[in-house]
Design a protein around this motif. Sequence first.
Motif, mmCIF file in Angstrom:
data_model
loop_
_atom_site.group_PDB
_atom_site.id
_atom_site.type_symbol
_atom_site.label_atom_id
_atom_site.label_comp_id
_atom_site.label_asym_id
_atom_site.label_seq_id
_atom_site.Cartn_x
_atom_site.Cartn_y
_atom_site.Cartn_z
ATOM 1 N N HIS A 51 49.881 -32.852 -32.109
ATOM 2 C CA HIS A 51 48.816 -33.477 -32.883
ATOM 3 C C HIS A 51 47.514 -32.693 -32.695
ATOM 4 O O HIS A 51 46.499 -33.238 -32.322
ATOM 5 N N ILE A 57 46.235 -29.146 -27.463
ATOM 6 C CA ILE A 57 45.856 -29.835 -26.237
ATOM 7 C C ILE A 57 46.194 -28.934 -25.070
ATOM 8 O O ILE A 57 47.017 -28.029 -25.187
ATOM 9 N N THR A 113 47.559 -34.763 -19.896
ATOM 10 C CA THR A 113 47.142 -34.004 -21.068
ATOM 11 C C THR A 113 45.649 -34.190 -21.329
ATOM 12 O O THR A 113 45.069 -35.212 -20.972
ATOM 13 N N TRP A 114 45.059 -33.170 -21.939
ATOM 14 C CA TRP A 114 43.650 -33.187 -22.325
ATOM 15 C C TRP A 114 43.563 -33.094 -23.830
ATOM 16 O O TRP A 114 44.210 -32.249 -24.436
ATOM 17 N N ASP A 115 42.706 -33.917 -24.445
ATOM 18 C CA ASP A 115 42.369 -33.729 -25.861
ATOM 19 C C ASP A 115 41.652 -32.388 -25.972
ATOM 20 O O ASP A 115 40.869 -32.021 -25.098
ATOM 21 N N ASP A 123 39.175 -31.308 -27.666
ATOM 22 C CA ASP A 123 37.715 -31.287 -27.704
ATOM 23 C C ASP A 123 37.074 -32.140 -26.611
ATOM 24 O O ASP A 123 35.905 -32.501 -26.703
ATOM 25 N N SER A 124 37.847 -32.451 -25.550
ATOM 26 C CA SER A 124 37.292 -33.298 -24.491
ATOM 27 C C SER A 124 36.252 -32.541 -23.677
ATOM 28 O O SER A 124 36.330 -31.338 -23.463
ATOM 29 N N ALA A 126 36.570 -38.061 -26.574
ATOM 30 C CA ALA A 126 37.838 -37.396 -26.244
ATOM 31 C C ALA A 126 38.020 -37.286 -24.731
ATOM 32 O O ALA A 126 39.122 -37.444 -24.210
ATOM 33 N N ARG A 134 39.049 -40.703 -23.395
ATOM 34 C CA ARG A 134 40.482 -40.938 -23.679
ATOM 35 C C ARG A 134 41.347 -40.122 -22.718
ATOM 36 O O ARG A 134 42.380 -40.606 -22.230
ATOM 37 N N THR A 135 40.927 -38.897 -22.428
ATOM 38 C CA THR A 135 41.668 -38.032 -21.506
ATOM 39 C C THR A 135 41.733 -38.657 -20.113
ATOM 40 O O THR A 135 42.804 -38.753 -19.513
#
Length: 102
Positions: free
Chosen positions: A14, A17, A33-35, A37-38, A56, A59-60
């Motif tokens: 998606h 990442i 996992t990292w988004d 754009d985090s 982001a 969420r990460t």
Amino acid sequence: MSGIMVTMTSGPVHGPIESTHVTVTDGAALMFTWDADSRIEVRNLGSEVVIEANAAGLRTLAGHLLVLAGDGVSDGAHLHLEDSNGLEDGSVGLVLERSDEE
């Protein structure tokens, strides 16, 4: 505390990442996992620690905590975040660790 081995990989799921795969010594594998754009910054202000992140990044971090809270994850499983591993340059290190002891 469980010993861990960390390796970095990248791959699209998606959107791009970054993933850190952590293998705990009892053989269980955890995937953090990292988004793409985090942005996460950790600052030590002396009497308090500030974790500043974009949506982001939040969420990460939430995902990392859910991985550690998962069924079958052993006591002492942990993830080190540093300015060279998931945090913005200049951040102080942050360790997320599961502890089931009271």
